[in-house]
Design an enzyme around this catalytic site. Structure first.
Site, PDB file in Angstrom:
ATOM      1  N   CYS A 125       1.520  -2.015  -4.549  1.00  0.00           N
ATOM      2  CA  CYS A 125       0.790  -3.173  -4.026  1.00  0.00           C
ATOM      3  C   CYS A 125       1.702  -4.386  -3.926  1.00  0.00           C
ATOM      4  CB  CYS A 125      -0.430  -3.488  -4.890  1.00  0.00           C
ATOM      5  SG  CYS A 125       0.009  -4.059  -6.533  1.00  0.00           S
ATOM      6  N   CYS A 150      -3.487  -1.848 -12.187  1.00  0.00           N
ATOM      7  CA  CYS A 150      -3.448  -3.274 -12.548  1.00  0.00           C
ATOM      8  C   CYS A 150      -3.316  -3.398 -14.071  1.00  0.00           C
ATOM      9  CB  CYS A 150      -4.716  -3.996 -12.085  1.00  0.00           C
ATOM     10  SG  CYS A 150      -5.199  -3.649 -10.387  1.00  0.00           S
TER      11      CYS A 150
HETATM   12 FE1  FES Z   1      -1.900  -4.084  -7.651  1.00  0.00          FE
HETATM   13 FE2  FES Z   1      -3.987  -5.149  -8.940  1.00  0.00          FE
HETATM   14  S1  FES Z   1      -3.964  -4.328  -6.903  1.00  0.00           S
HETATM   15  S2  FES Z   1      -1.934  -5.103  -9.565  1.00  0.00           S
END
Ligand code: FES
Length: 166
Positions: free
Chosen positions: A39, A112
Site C-alpha cells: 500500500c 496495518c
Molecule cells: Fe496499508 Fe493500512 S492500508 S497500512
C-alpha cells in the site's frame, strides 16, 4: 469507546477521533520505521525509556504515520499500551493484542496491524543496536520515504496483502 455501533468502522472512527501519542519525539532513545510494499504506507515509532524499580521500562511512545486510518488507530492504541512495559514485555506484544479494542481486522487491514508491530520491533531492535553508543536514526519520516537508504537501511518492508484484494 461509547459508540453504540459495535462495527469495525464505528470503533475505528472512535479511535481516530482523538489519536493518542501522534507526532515526532525529538528526545527519543530509539526509533523504528517500517514501510508496506503493497500500500506504500509507512509508520515510524519512537520510544523513550526510563528506570523503574531497577528495571528499564518504556516511559512513553509516539508515532508518525503516512498511513491509513487503521494504522493510525492501532498505533495510537499500541503507544498507550506500551507505557510502563519492560522491553521484554514490549517484545511480546503482538499485532493481535494491539488491535484487541478494534476487534478482528478485515482481511485487507491485517497488514496495518503488522506494520505497527514491525515498527515497534524495529524500534526495540534499534534499542539493542544503540546500546554501544551508536547513533539513533533521526531522519524525518518524509526524508526516509523519499530516500529509504537515508534510514540507514533500517526500513523493513512487510510483504502484505494488496489493499484491493476482493
Ligand atoms: Fe496499508 Fe493500512 S492500508 S497500512
Amino acid at each position: 469507546m461509547d459508540n453504540p455501533d459495535n462495527s469495525f468502522e464505528a470503533k475505528l472512527q472512535d479511535a481516530i477521533a482523538n489519536p493518542q501519542n501522534m507526532g515526532e519525539m525529538p528526545d527519543a532513545d530509539s526509533i523504528g520505521t517500517v514501510g508496506s510494499a503493497d500500500c506504500g504506507d509507512m509508520l515510524r515509532m519512537f520510544l523513550k525509556f526510563t528506570e523503574k524499580d531497577g528495571k528499564k521500562v518504556i516511559d512513553r511512545a509516539s508515532f508518525q504515520s503516512f498511513g491509513c486510518q487503521t494504522a493510525i488507530a492501532i498505533a495510537s492504541m499500541a503507544t498507550e499500551m506500551l507505557k510502563g512495559k519492560s522491553v521484554a514485555d514490549a517484545q511480546k506484544l503482538s499485532a493481535e493484542e494491539m488491535t484487541t479494542e478494534l476487534g478482528p481486522l478485515p482481511p485487507v487491514k491485517i497488514h496495518c496491524g503488522q506494520m505497527v508491530e514491525g515498527a515497534l520491533r524495529s524500534a526495540l531492535s534499534e534499542e539493542e543496536n544503540t546500546k554501544d553508543g551508536n547513533a539513533v536514526d533521526r531522519n524525518t519520516l518524509a526524508g526516509s520515504m523519499a530516500n529509504p537508504q537515508s534510514a540507514g537501511g533500517k526500513i523493513k518492508i512487510n510483504i502484505t496483502q494488496p489493499e484491493n484484494t476482493p
